[in-house]
Motif scaffolding. Structure first.
Motif, PDB file in Angstrom:
ATOM      1  N   ASP A  97      10.887  -3.901  -7.419  1.00 23.51           N
ATOM      2  CA  ASP A  97      11.374  -4.690  -6.288  1.00 23.51           C
ATOM      3  C   ASP A  97      12.113  -5.924  -6.798  1.00 23.51           C
ATOM      4  O   ASP A  97      12.202  -6.162  -8.007  1.00 23.51           O
ATOM      5  N   PRO A 128      14.567  -0.886  -3.396  1.00 24.52           N
ATOM      6  CA  PRO A 128      13.589  -1.946  -3.124  1.00 24.52           C
ATOM      7  C   PRO A 128      12.959  -1.803  -1.747  1.00 24.52           C
ATOM      8  O   PRO A 128      13.447  -1.043  -0.906  1.00 24.52           O
ATOM      9  N   SER A 129      11.880  -2.550  -1.524  1.00 25.80           N
ATOM     10  CA  SER A 129      11.183  -2.475  -0.233  1.00 25.80           C
ATOM     11  C   SER A 129      12.047  -3.023   0.894  1.00 25.80           C
ATOM     12  O   SER A 129      11.907  -2.618   2.056  1.00 25.80           O
TER      13      SER A 129
END
Length: 332
Positions: A132, A234-235
């Motif tokens: 992330d 990524p989140s």
């Protein structure tokens, strides 16, 4: 008598010789990493246009950093249409009378036929354990992505990191600046455009992480080996729209308004959307979207409008001379 007969024969030949189809040439001025995408779209559109009108068309391409391309048009590059990766770069053309003021209403989805998001490309085995945005600000991680001053791709990356930090720190701008300062401090190379960043990471072997559009990440893996490189989504990321517009000032002069508009509309057809999706871009067409659904993981997408007040505000606050980007980089 003889002259009259020859004239009649000549006239008959004029009317009986089959008409040759007209050939039109248009120039698509586009962003850095879209060469292969539009090289595939062009023959498909040419075939479509031939079937619709009987005319031939040759589509020329020009590619560089999106902002650099906009400046080139302002300085005289004769673009019939633009397919950019950032709203600001079309808007500056509109502000200078090259593109219609209401260009975003001319086509669906804010004149963006497809979209993507900043994602990460790491080397085999993900040796730095990147998952992330937090990991990109950690000590000892080297990043490669385009310069936000010259590239729409780079601006998306910068704002995605900033938006993530604001979310993590409950909107605390001071902490977000500190995070982005660490993040920018890890940049090994700031290339002027997305393709240059790819070259730096792949061919020169610099950096642990290449940050670029998800579509480019997957296209790189397809070309250089899915076993050699890994995608990390990524989140949270930033919605990256790819705005398109007819450059009316040029198209009107050249008489290419109709075909330039048709070219952009073709991007929204099922055939156009299939080609776009085959290059790992996310699309809006429901059928094509469903067909490619397993290729695109779910991710929380923020927008420039929601987090930064729109592109004009983001540009003034962050990217203008003396703005937040300059302040962070100078340590102020």
């Amino acid at each position: 008598m003889k002259k009259t007969l020859l004239a009649a024969i000549g006239a008959a030949l004029i009317f009986t010789t089959p008409a040759k189809a007209d050939q039109v040439e248009i120039l698509n001025v586009s962003y850095d990493i879209a060469r292969e995408l539009y090289a595939t779209i062009n023959p498909a559109f040419a075939e479509y246009w031939k079937a619709e009108t009987g005319d031939d068309v040759e589509i020329k391409q020009s590619h560089a950093g999106s902002s650099k391309q906009a400046r080139a048009i302002l300085q005289g590059l004769k673009a019939d249409l633009v397919t950019f990766n950032q709203v600001l770069d079309v808007q500056i053309l509109a502000d200078n009378g090259f593109v219609a003021a209401d260009w975003q209403q001319a086509l669906p989805n804010n004149a963006s036929p497809y979209y993507s998001l900043p994602a990460f490309l790491v080397r085999k085995g993900n040796p730095k354990g990147i998952q992330d945005w937090d990991d990109l600000a950690a000590e000892g991680v080297e990043l490669v992505f385009p310069n936000p001053k010259t590239s729409g791709n780079g601006r998306y990356t910068y704002l995605a990191a900033y938006g993530y930090a604001l979310d993590q720190f409950g909107g605390d701008d001071e902490k977000a600046r500190e995070f982005v300062g660490d993040f920018l401090g890890n940049v090994a190379v700031f290339d002027t455009g997305g393709r240059g960043a790819t070259t730096t990471f792949i061919e020169r072997g610099i950096g642990d992480v290449l940050i670029t559009f998800e579509a480019e990440v997957e296209n790189i893996r397809a070309e250089y080996g899915e076993d050699e490189y890994e995608r990390v989504v990524p989140s949270m990321s930033l919605l990256a729209e790819f705005p398109v517009a007819v450059v009316d000032k040029v198209a009107q002069e050249r008489g290419t308004e109709e075909i330039s508009k048709a070219y952009l509309e073709f991007l929204y057809t099922k055939q156009g959307q299939e080609i776009v999706a085959s290059f790992n871009n996310r699309v809006h067409n429901p059928e094509v979207k469903a067909e490619y659904a397993d290729k695109f993981p779910d991710v929380k997408l923020i927008t420039v409008e929601d987090v930064f007040g729109g592109w004009e505000a983001a540009n003034e606050t962050h990217f203008a001379d003396g703005g937040v980007l300059d302040q962070i980089q100078s340590g102020r």
